[in-house]
Motif scaffolding. Sequence first.
Motif, mmCIF file in Angstrom:
data_model
loop_
_atom_site.group_PDB
_atom_site.id
_atom_site.type_symbol
_atom_site.label_atom_id
_atom_site.label_comp_id
_atom_site.label_asym_id
_atom_site.label_seq_id
_atom_site.Cartn_x
_atom_site.Cartn_y
_atom_site.Cartn_z
ATOM 1 N N ASP A 113 0.827 -1.206 0.000
ATOM 2 C CA ASP A 113 0.000 0.000 0.000
ATOM 3 C C ASP A 113 0.863 1.257 0.000
ATOM 4 O OD1 ASP A 113 -2.314 -1.501 0.023
ATOM 5 O OD2 ASP A 113 -2.495 -1.468 2.211
ATOM 6 N N ILE A 114 1.927 1.248 0.778
ATOM 7 C CA ILE A 114 2.834 2.394 0.833
ATOM 8 C C ILE A 114 3.521 2.595 -0.517
ATOM 9 C CG2 ILE A 114 4.983 3.256 1.849
ATOM 10 C CD1 ILE A 114 4.061 2.008 4.501
ATOM 11 N N ALA A 115 3.964 1.483 -1.114
ATOM 12 C CA ALA A 115 4.625 1.581 -2.417
ATOM 13 C C ALA A 115 3.671 2.132 -3.472
ATOM 14 C CB ALA A 115 5.144 0.210 -2.843
ATOM 15 N N ALA A 116 2.412 1.677 -3.456
ATOM 16 C CA ALA A 116 1.434 2.159 -4.423
ATOM 17 C C ALA A 116 1.140 3.641 -4.197
ATOM 18 C CB ALA A 116 0.140 1.343 -4.313
ATOM 19 N N ALA A 117 1.039 4.052 -2.939
ATOM 20 C CA ALA A 117 0.772 5.462 -2.627
ATOM 21 C C ALA A 117 1.910 6.352 -3.104
ATOM 22 C CB ALA A 117 0.557 5.633 -1.128
ATOM 23 N N ASN A 118 3.140 5.922 -2.888
ATOM 24 C CA ASN A 118 4.290 6.720 -3.312
ATOM 25 C C ASN A 118 4.395 6.792 -4.833
ATOM 26 O OD1 ASN A 118 6.326 7.716 -1.046
ATOM 27 N ND2 ASN A 118 5.369 5.835 -0.313
ATOM 28 N N ALA A 119 4.083 5.690 -5.509
ATOM 29 C CA ALA A 119 4.091 5.719 -6.971
ATOM 30 C C ALA A 119 3.016 6.680 -7.487
ATOM 31 C CB ALA A 119 3.853 4.311 -7.522
ATOM 32 N N GLY A 120 1.856 6.664 -6.852
ATOM 33 C CA GLY A 120 0.804 7.583 -7.241
ATOM 34 C C GLY A 120 1.179 9.032 -7.000
ATOM 35 N N TRP A 121 1.844 9.290 -5.882
ATOM 36 C CA TRP A 121 2.253 10.656 -5.562
ATOM 37 C C TRP A 121 3.288 11.168 -6.554
ATOM 38 C CZ3 TRP A 121 0.890 15.011 -3.989
ATOM 39 C CH2 TRP A 121 1.778 15.974 -3.504
ATOM 40 N N GLU A 122 4.194 10.312 -6.997
ATOM 41 C CA GLU A 122 5.167 10.738 -7.995
ATOM 42 C C GLU A 122 4.478 11.127 -9.308
ATOM 43 O OE1 GLU A 122 8.422 11.333 -7.601
ATOM 44 O OE2 GLU A 122 7.991 10.934 -5.485
ATOM 45 N N ARG A 123 3.473 10.347 -9.699
ATOM 46 C CA ARG A 123 2.711 10.704 -10.902
ATOM 47 C C ARG A 123 1.967 12.025 -10.689
ATOM 48 N NH1 ARG A 123 1.709 6.411 -14.521
ATOM 49 N NH2 ARG A 123 3.667 5.244 -14.622
ATOM 50 N N ALA A 124 1.415 12.194 -9.492
ATOM 51 C CA ALA A 124 0.681 13.420 -9.182
ATOM 52 C C ALA A 124 1.583 14.640 -9.298
ATOM 53 C CB ALA A 124 0.096 13.323 -7.774
ATOM 54 N N LYS A 125 2.780 14.540 -8.762
ATOM 55 C CA LYS A 125 3.709 15.674 -8.831
ATOM 56 C C LYS A 125 4.064 16.005 -10.280
ATOM 57 C CE LYS A 125 6.737 14.005 -5.854
ATOM 58 N NZ LYS A 125 7.932 13.936 -4.977
ATOM 59 N N GLU A 126 4.247 14.978 -11.086
ATOM 60 C CA GLU A 126 4.562 15.217 -12.494
ATOM 61 C C GLU A 126 3.444 16.010 -13.176
ATOM 62 O OE1 GLU A 126 5.138 11.398 -14.239
ATOM 63 O OE2 GLU A 126 6.946 10.942 -13.079
ATOM 64 N N MET A 127 2.215 15.620 -12.916
ATOM 65 C CA MET A 127 1.094 16.289 -13.581
ATOM 66 C C MET A 127 0.853 17.688 -13.033
ATOM 67 S SD MET A 127 -1.696 13.362 -14.544
ATOM 68 C CE MET A 127 -1.990 12.788 -12.880
ATOM 69 N N ILE A 128 1.072 17.882 -11.743
ATOM 70 C CA ILE A 128 0.911 19.228 -11.174
ATOM 71 C C ILE A 128 1.966 20.167 -11.738
ATOM 72 C CG2 ILE A 128 1.073 20.569 -9.042
ATOM 73 C CD1 ILE A 128 -0.204 18.138 -7.615
ATOM 74 N N ARG A 129 3.174 19.672 -11.929
ATOM 75 C CA ARG A 129 4.244 20.497 -12.506
ATOM 76 C C ARG A 129 4.018 20.773 -13.994
ATOM 77 N NH1 ARG A 129 8.343 16.700 -9.575
ATOM 78 N NH2 ARG A 129 8.972 17.891 -7.735
ATOM 79 N N ASP A 130 3.342 19.852 -14.675
ATOM 80 C CA ASP A 130 3.159 19.934 -16.125
ATOM 81 C C ASP A 130 2.196 21.072 -16.467
ATOM 82 O OD1 ASP A 130 2.682 19.552 -18.809
ATOM 83 O OD2 ASP A 130 2.374 17.394 -18.658
ATOM 84 N N ASP A 131 2.647 22.006 -17.280
ATOM 85 C CA ASP A 131 1.818 23.157 -17.655
ATOM 86 C C ASP A 131 0.590 22.755 -18.462
ATOM 87 O OD1 ASP A 131 3.528 24.879 -16.396
ATOM 88 O OD2 ASP A 131 4.678 25.346 -18.201
ATOM 89 N N ARG A 132 0.589 21.557 -19.009
ATOM 90 C CA ARG A 132 -0.519 21.139 -19.875
ATOM 91 C C ARG A 132 -1.822 21.006 -19.100
ATOM 92 N NH1 ARG A 132 -2.728 16.143 -21.519
ATOM 93 N NH2 ARG A 132 -3.749 16.290 -23.560
#
Length: 209
Positions: A113-132
């Motif tokens: 569960d922790i690994a899945a949450a961290n993987a999701g958070w990394e994707r979230a950060k990428e999309m928040i940073r992405d100007d698109r």
Amino acid sequence: MTGTAHDEAAENARHKEKAAKHKAAKDKIMATKVGEKGLLIVHTGTGKGKTSAALGMVFRHIGHGYPVGIVQFTKSPEWDTGEARLLKTFPDLVTLHIMGEGFTWITQDRERDIAAANAGWERAKEMIRDDRHRLVLLDELNIVLRYDYLDLNEVLTFLRDEKPADKHVVITGRNAKPELIEMADLVTEMTLIKHPFRAGIKGQKGIEF
């Protein structure tokens, strides 16, 4: 004019006068609301509708032609949800990552569960940073924060320091952390009054998924 007609005319006149005053007051207030900014929005509480309300904002963005990003932190890619079916029909406007493995009582494995949450958070950060992406939905992020699968301070620091000023971020899930509520621009708490589950009704297509 009969008495009844006279009374109706007087009532209509009072209604029109009252409505005109109400409109003038509203117009005065609205004239002061000229700013725009990317909002941090939290949907929490025990009642149903947190994700549903967030998806309403997602579909409004799609309707305006604005790209959105979504990370679902607890839902599994194996779940056949109505929203996933529909969102996948907008590949040019929707980036959807279904990153969970089901609820904690399904996996029964904290490390997974922790690994899945961290993987999701990394994707979230990428999309928040992405100007698109104009809006990013972090569905059930509150759940993984509640169980301390992610570091709350790291999440808050990122949202404060790295979220672009014009980007909307929507976070859903029960038990939102007080610190997140304090930081947010818009917080809605769904209150449970009545739910069919308590009467023995299971989750149904089109309502729960």
